[in-house]
Design an enzyme around this catalytic site. Structure first.
Site, short mmCIF file in Angstrom:
data_model
loop_
_atom_site.label_atom_id
_atom_site.label_comp_id
_atom_site.label_asym_id
_atom_site.label_seq_id
_atom_site.Cartn_x
_atom_site.Cartn_y
_atom_site.Cartn_z
N GLU A 47 39.19 -13.13 -14.68
CA GLU A 47 38.65 -14.45 -15.02
C GLU A 47 39.19 -15.54 -14.10
OE1 GLU A 47 39.43 -14.92 -19.21
OE2 GLU A 47 37.84 -13.49 -19.71
N CYS A 56 33.07 -9.35 -14.89
CA CYS A 56 33.26 -8.35 -15.96
C CYS A 56 33.86 -7.06 -15.41
CB CYS A 56 31.93 -8.00 -16.60
SG CYS A 56 31.17 -9.33 -17.50
N GLU A 58 32.89 -4.04 -15.89
CA GLU A 58 31.87 -3.10 -15.40
C GLU A 58 31.52 -3.38 -13.94
OE1 GLU A 58 31.91 -4.81 -18.19
OE2 GLU A 58 30.48 -4.04 -19.65
N CYS A 89 27.27 -6.88 -20.57
CA CYS A 89 26.51 -8.14 -20.68
C CYS A 89 25.22 -8.04 -19.86
CB CYS A 89 27.36 -9.31 -20.21
SG CYS A 89 27.46 -9.44 -18.41
N1 THU Z 1 33.35 -8.94 -20.45
C1 THU Z 1 33.41 -7.76 -19.77
O1 THU Z 1 34.26 -7.58 -18.88
N2 THU Z 1 32.52 -6.80 -20.09
C2 THU Z 1 31.65 -6.87 -21.12
O2 THU Z 1 30.93 -5.91 -21.37
C3 THU Z 1 31.57 -8.08 -21.94
C4 THU Z 1 32.37 -9.22 -21.47
C5 THU Z 1 34.34 -9.96 -20.14
C6 THU Z 1 33.84 -11.18 -19.45
C7 THU Z 1 34.92 -12.19 -19.80
O3 THU Z 1 36.00 -12.03 -18.90
C8 THU Z 1 35.37 -11.76 -21.19
O4 THU Z 1 34.94 -10.40 -21.34
C9 THU Z 1 34.81 -12.59 -22.32
O5 THU Z 1 33.44 -12.73 -22.20
#
Ligand code: THU
Length: 139
Positions: A47, A56, A58, A89
């Site tokens: 982040e 993310c 993935e 997402c």
């Molecule tokens: N996030 C992921 O890494 N993968 C997902 O499948 C859903 C969301 C992360 C993005 C962000 O850093 C945190 O989770 C909250 O949304």
């Protein structure tokens, strides 16, 4: 894939989750991308103080796999410490569709209640690269 193998890869993803840089959301996520060769690439979310720049788990795992190899992606595993299993997402679904259209996706929580699906089922009626060539504006 047998349950025992699924649990093996989810356990790897759970280990990677520990490496997340989820300083703002405090929502760590881990992911494993498995190639048909058996090679495995991992990712955790990273982040930013400029929230929109966050990436993310993935997409970290996917871009790592794509950088290392041209082998087919067969599975994507995702894990988060959440009551319900957390699926990729929308942005991740598109990138997965672009690079791993035929892959399966297994997403889970830390108690290993997991859900099995496919990239195609996660993104019905997907936008895809063939459409770029069909644009009337290209002529
Ligand atoms: N996030 C992921 O890494 N993968 C997902 O499948 C859903 C969301 C992360 C993005 C962000 O850093 C945190 O989770 C909250 O949304």
């Amino acid at each position: 894939m047998k349950k025992e193998q699924i649990l093996f890869y989810l356990t790897k993803a759970a280990e990677v989750l520990e490496k997340a840089n989820a300083n703002y959301s405090h929502f760590p996520v881990g992911s494993v991308v498995l190639l048909e060769s058996g090679d495995m690439y991992v990712g955790a979310n990273v982040e930013s103080s400029s929230y929109g720049l966050s990436i993310c788990a993935e997409r970290v795992a996917l871009t790592s796999a794509l950088t290392a190899s041209r082998k087919k992606i067969v599975y994507i595993f995702v894990i988060a410490d959440c009551e319900v299993p957390v699926p990729p997402c929308g942005a991740c679904r598109q990138l997965l569709y672009d690079y791993a259209k035929d892959a399966k996706v297994i997403y889970s929580n830390l108690t290993f209640e997991y859900i099995e699906t496919t990239v195609k089922d996660l993104l019905p009626n997907a936008f895809h690269s063939d459409m770029l060539n069909q644009s009337q504006s290209r002529k």
